[in-house]
Scaffold this motif. Structure first.
Motif, mmCIF file in Angstrom:
data_model
loop_
_atom_site.group_PDB
_atom_site.id
_atom_site.type_symbol
_atom_site.label_atom_id
_atom_site.label_comp_id
_atom_site.label_asym_id
_atom_site.label_seq_id
_atom_site.Cartn_x
_atom_site.Cartn_y
_atom_site.Cartn_z
ATOM 1 N N GLN A 16 -2.356 90.857 -2.750
ATOM 2 C CA GLN A 16 -3.278 90.375 -3.925
ATOM 3 C C GLN A 16 -4.336 90.074 -3.008
ATOM 4 O OE1 GLN A 16 0.004 89.536 -3.178
ATOM 5 N NE2 GLN A 16 -0.707 87.833 -1.781
ATOM 6 N N HIS A 17 -4.947 89.509 -3.162
ATOM 7 C CA HIS A 17 -5.916 88.775 -2.181
ATOM 8 C C HIS A 17 -6.377 89.823 -1.315
ATOM 9 C CE1 HIS A 17 -3.744 85.783 -0.474
ATOM 10 N NE2 HIS A 17 -4.864 86.353 -0.073
ATOM 11 N N ALA A 18 -5.393 90.312 -0.926
ATOM 12 C CA ALA A 18 -4.751 90.646 0.651
ATOM 13 C C ALA A 18 -4.814 89.941 1.397
ATOM 14 C CB ALA A 18 -6.646 91.219 0.948
ATOM 15 N N ALA A 19 -3.500 89.412 0.925
ATOM 16 C CA ALA A 19 -2.807 88.238 1.183
ATOM 17 C C ALA A 19 -1.709 88.890 2.247
ATOM 18 C CB ALA A 19 -2.494 86.916 0.947
ATOM 19 N N VAL A 20 -0.682 87.746 2.642
ATOM 20 C CA VAL A 20 0.213 88.612 2.511
ATOM 21 C C VAL A 20 1.588 88.075 2.355
ATOM 22 C CG1 VAL A 20 0.676 89.231 4.882
ATOM 23 C CG2 VAL A 20 -0.825 87.530 4.728
ATOM 24 N N ALA A 21 2.865 88.414 2.802
ATOM 25 C CA ALA A 21 4.209 87.873 1.977
ATOM 26 C C ALA A 21 5.097 88.130 2.658
ATOM 27 C CB ALA A 21 4.749 87.440 0.724
ATOM 28 N N PRO A 22 6.780 87.693 3.016
ATOM 29 C CA PRO A 22 7.640 89.006 4.287
ATOM 30 C C PRO A 22 8.032 89.844 3.826
ATOM 31 C CG PRO A 22 9.264 87.238 2.863
ATOM 32 C CD PRO A 22 7.571 86.944 2.416
ATOM 33 N N SER A 23 8.269 90.744 4.519
ATOM 34 C CA SER A 23 8.976 92.210 4.345
ATOM 35 C C SER A 23 10.588 92.428 4.805
ATOM 36 C CB SER A 23 8.381 92.709 5.272
ATOM 37 O OG SER A 23 7.044 93.128 5.162
ATOM 38 N N PRO A 24 11.088 92.423 4.099
ATOM 39 C CA PRO A 24 12.510 92.588 3.871
ATOM 40 C C PRO A 24 12.785 93.547 5.132
ATOM 41 C CG PRO A 24 12.243 93.824 2.204
ATOM 42 C CD PRO A 24 11.054 92.964 2.874
ATOM 43 N N PRO A 35 -7.799 66.322 -9.751
ATOM 44 C CA PRO A 35 -9.043 66.945 -10.024
ATOM 45 C C PRO A 35 -9.666 66.701 -8.860
ATOM 46 C CG PRO A 35 -8.632 64.447 -9.735
ATOM 47 C CD PRO A 35 -7.385 65.099 -10.264
ATOM 48 N N GLY A 36 -9.656 67.235 -7.525
ATOM 49 C CA GLY A 36 -10.008 67.708 -6.188
ATOM 50 C C GLY A 36 -8.781 68.339 -5.497
ATOM 51 N N ALA A 37 -8.210 69.303 -6.777
ATOM 52 C CA ALA A 37 -7.324 69.931 -6.196
ATOM 53 C C ALA A 37 -7.828 72.052 -6.700
ATOM 54 C CB ALA A 37 -6.175 69.997 -6.059
ATOM 55 N N HIS A 38 -7.318 72.957 -5.507
ATOM 56 C CA HIS A 38 -7.785 74.328 -6.152
ATOM 57 C C HIS A 38 -6.498 75.007 -5.804
ATOM 58 C CE1 HIS A 38 -10.332 74.630 -2.355
ATOM 59 N NE2 HIS A 38 -9.978 73.398 -2.356
ATOM 60 N N TYR A 39 -6.048 75.136 -6.099
ATOM 61 C CA TYR A 39 -5.062 75.803 -5.751
ATOM 62 C C TYR A 39 -5.069 77.380 -6.527
ATOM 63 C CZ TYR A 39 -2.784 72.443 -2.823
ATOM 64 O OH TYR A 39 -2.571 71.505 -1.793
ATOM 65 N N CYS A 40 -3.980 78.190 -6.557
ATOM 66 C CA CYS A 40 -3.420 79.724 -7.531
ATOM 67 C C CYS A 40 -2.399 79.863 -7.682
ATOM 68 C CB CYS A 40 -4.966 80.067 -6.427
ATOM 69 S SG CYS A 40 -6.573 80.367 -6.036
ATOM 70 N N LEU A 41 -2.669 80.206 -9.103
ATOM 71 C CA LEU A 41 -1.402 81.181 -9.044
ATOM 72 C C LEU A 41 -1.430 82.469 -8.592
ATOM 73 C CD1 LEU A 41 -0.870 80.465 -12.796
ATOM 74 C CD2 LEU A 41 0.907 79.590 -11.141
ATOM 75 N N GLY A 42 -0.294 83.324 -7.848
ATOM 76 C CA GLY A 42 0.673 84.607 -7.654
ATOM 77 C C GLY A 42 -0.870 84.446 -5.789
ATOM 78 N N ALA A 43 -0.949 83.562 -5.236
ATOM 79 C CA ALA A 43 -1.350 83.168 -3.703
ATOM 80 C C ALA A 43 -0.619 84.214 -3.067
ATOM 81 C CB ALA A 43 -2.024 82.465 -3.975
ATOM 82 N N SER A 44 -0.986 84.870 -2.260
ATOM 83 C CA SER A 44 0.021 85.565 -0.861
ATOM 84 C C SER A 44 1.281 85.879 -1.374
ATOM 85 C CB SER A 44 0.624 84.825 0.044
ATOM 86 O OG SER A 44 0.997 84.454 1.300
ATOM 87 N N GLY A 45 1.223 86.332 -2.659
ATOM 88 C CA GLY A 45 2.538 87.055 -3.818
ATOM 89 C C GLY A 45 2.363 88.277 -4.515
#
Length: 540
Positions: A79-87, A499-509
């Motif tokens: 996604q944003h060019a991240a990473v997640a595991p390879s089977p 109010p101080g958090a900025h997590y994203c849906l779908g990050a690294s997946g």
């Protein structure tokens, strides 16, 4: 019949010779000798064809054993060019004749069977998404996304016939495939787990690039991998946003995989920083990307993705990762650790004016260059509850950044994750919850979520370290298995940022992430993001 054919042929040849006179002086004996030689050659070819046919029939009569159905593997998103595991590639997928492996590079005179198996494999995941980032100028959006789609080639050369019992040389090339998006260098051949190595009776040692042992250890715990409900929105994600720093694929790495002993297996990895800059602010030797970032991703050094002074947004030196896993019967247990040495975050050190007339000052050295590490414990248990199999998982994770002033340390926190999957026939019904505790502080700023006109880029209304930075992510969904290799899924996800958090849906997946950012890329902390995604997967 054969004798009549030979006699007729001989008579024709003799007549031809007599009519030609001295110009063609072939005798009947010459013609018969040539016919005898042709007959011998035909008999040799017929024998070789029969032998080849026997080999093909033998292979077809011994098909490869069927592969048990398992959970959909978690691959590495970009996604944003991240990473997640390879089977591991599915063992059923091979270049074959009659369902049996086709071997190459034969030894001796056997041109069909040898000791090298080449496997082609792949995973396709495409989804349609409906989402709302919870940001004032974004609204409802539709999207089509390619998620963890990849293609690979794996080779295994058995060395036992050469006197090395239990040994094999192995190699793999695996690449992201952009099914929906326009391809870039992110999808170049070898972008995913690729290596050369040796398997031995005492374990395997490999070199190249691979998902870290820390990342792989709990990848199967997430029933919504690669969807907008992926657990890396929070798990392995130190500061929120696009990168899950401890859900990574390490380049220029060497790693060891132990044999499985009574259900236990250990994996160890080291990746040298090979950076010419003492503060790790340059590209690693051989790379054209900032360390700890993916191609064109956040902080990568690609235009507009990082500070102009260099790799100062999370680039680190040496990486060390280790995992101990236990899988036996219905039980699963995991202990994992990872260290990133000399992580450079000097790009966080700045003086930022606020809209209320105040100013956020992050002094030089307050964040600086320091080690970052993570550790986690996980457990799982599966059993038949009378309806079908019920699979339960849980994770407790600690992430820390050392020697950083607490008011500006957004990289140190604890996190939790639980998931449950109820299988009923061909259906899986799953739910999960991930929680991020508040961090001690933050070097960042945010804007209010009540604008009617998008403010200019670089706007700042308040300091994030003045408010709560905890977050929760909830996901629920169903998956239908048409076969062990083809599925359809429907997933809903909700992300509550403090109010101080900025997590994203779908990050690294997922193929892209849904973040609290306005049209000018200002941080809109405290947003509440929602998404529904449906798609299909196919493994081959």
């Amino acid at each position: 019949m054969k004798k009549r054919l030979l006699a007729g042929t001989a008579s024709a040849a003799m007549c031809l010779a007599l009519t030609q006179g001295p110009i063609h002086a072939a005798t009947l004996d010459d013609v018969m000798a040539r016919l005898d030689a042709l007959e011998r050659n035909n008999a040799k070819l017929a024998k070789e064809n029969a032998q080849l046919r026997d080999r093909v029939n033998h292979i077809a009569s011994h098909p490869a054993p069927p592969v048990a159905a398992g959970t959909t593997p978690k691959g590495n998103p970009v996604q944003h060019a991240a990473v997640a595991p390879s089977p591991a590639p599915p063992e059923h997928a091979v270049v074959s004749i009659g369902g049996a492996p086709l071997y190459t590079k034969a030894t001796g005179t056997n041109a069909f069977v040898d000791n090298t198996t080449v496997t082609l494999y792949g995973h396709v995941d495409l989804s349609g998404d409906f989402f709302n980032a919870g940001v004032f100028d974004q609204g409802n959006k539709f999207g089509v996304s390619s998620n963890l789609t990849y293609f690979g080639v794996r080779a295994r050369h058995n060395l036992e016939p050469y006197g090395f019992a239990g040994w094999a040389a192995v190699a793999q090339f695996e690449s992201l495939v952009e099914v929906a998006a326009v391809p870039t260098e992110r999808a170049a051949f070898g972008t995913r787990d690729s290596f050369i190595g040796m398997e031995t009776p005492w374990g395997a040692i490999k070199a190249g690039k691979s998902d870290t042992p820390y990342k792989k250890s709990t990848s199967k715990f997430d029933p919504f991998s690669a969807t907008l409900g992926d657990y890396n929105s929070i798990m392995g994600n130190t500061g929120g946003d696009l990168r899950a720093e401890f859900d990574w694929r390490a380049g220029h790495a060497v790693w060891y995989e132990s044999p499985i002993w009574n259900g236990f297996q250990a994996t160890l990895m080291a990746s040298p920083g090979q950076n010419t800059a003492r503060d790790n602010s340059d590209f690693a030797l051989g790379d054209f990307n900032c360390p700890a970032t993916s191609s064109r991703g956040s902080g990568s050094g690609f235009p507009l993705t990082s500070a102009p002074e260099g790799c100062t947004d999370g680039s680190y030196g040496n990486l060390y990762s280790a995992a101990l896993t236990y899988n036996k019967g219905p039980f699963t247990a995991v202990a994992a650790y990872e260290m990133h040495e000399g992580t450079n975050r000097t790009g966080d050190e700045a003086v930022t004016p606020l809209s209320n007339g105040g100013v956020l000052i992050v002094p030089t050295g307050a964040v600086g260059i320091a080690n970052e590490w993570a550790a986690k414990l996980g457990a799982g248990y599966g059993f038949n509850d009378g309806i079908g199999k019920l699979q339960l998982y849980g994770i407790y994770e600690i992430m820390r950044r050392e020697h950083t002033v607490a008011d500006f340390n957004e990289r140190s926190r604890d996190g939790y994750f639980i998931s449950a999957t109820q299988s009923v026939g061909a259906w899986d019904v799953s739910a999960s919850w991930a929680h991020a505790n508040a961090s001690p502080g933050s070097p960042g700023t945010g804007i209010f979520n009540n604008y009617t006109v998008t403010p200019a880029a670089g706007s700042a209304d308040f300091a994030l370290n003045s408010v709560d930075s905890s977050a929760d992510q909830y996901a629920a969904g169903v998956k239908y298995h048409f076969s062990p290799f083809a599925t359809w899924y429907l997933v809903g996800s909700y992300l509550r940022n403090g109010p101080g958090a900025h997590y994203c849906l779908g990050a690294s997946g997922h193929g892209y992430a849904i973040c609290g950012r306005d049209a000018n890329n200002n941080v809109v902390a405290g947003n509440k993001a929602k998404a529904i995604t449906t798609g299909m997967t196919f493994d081959f």
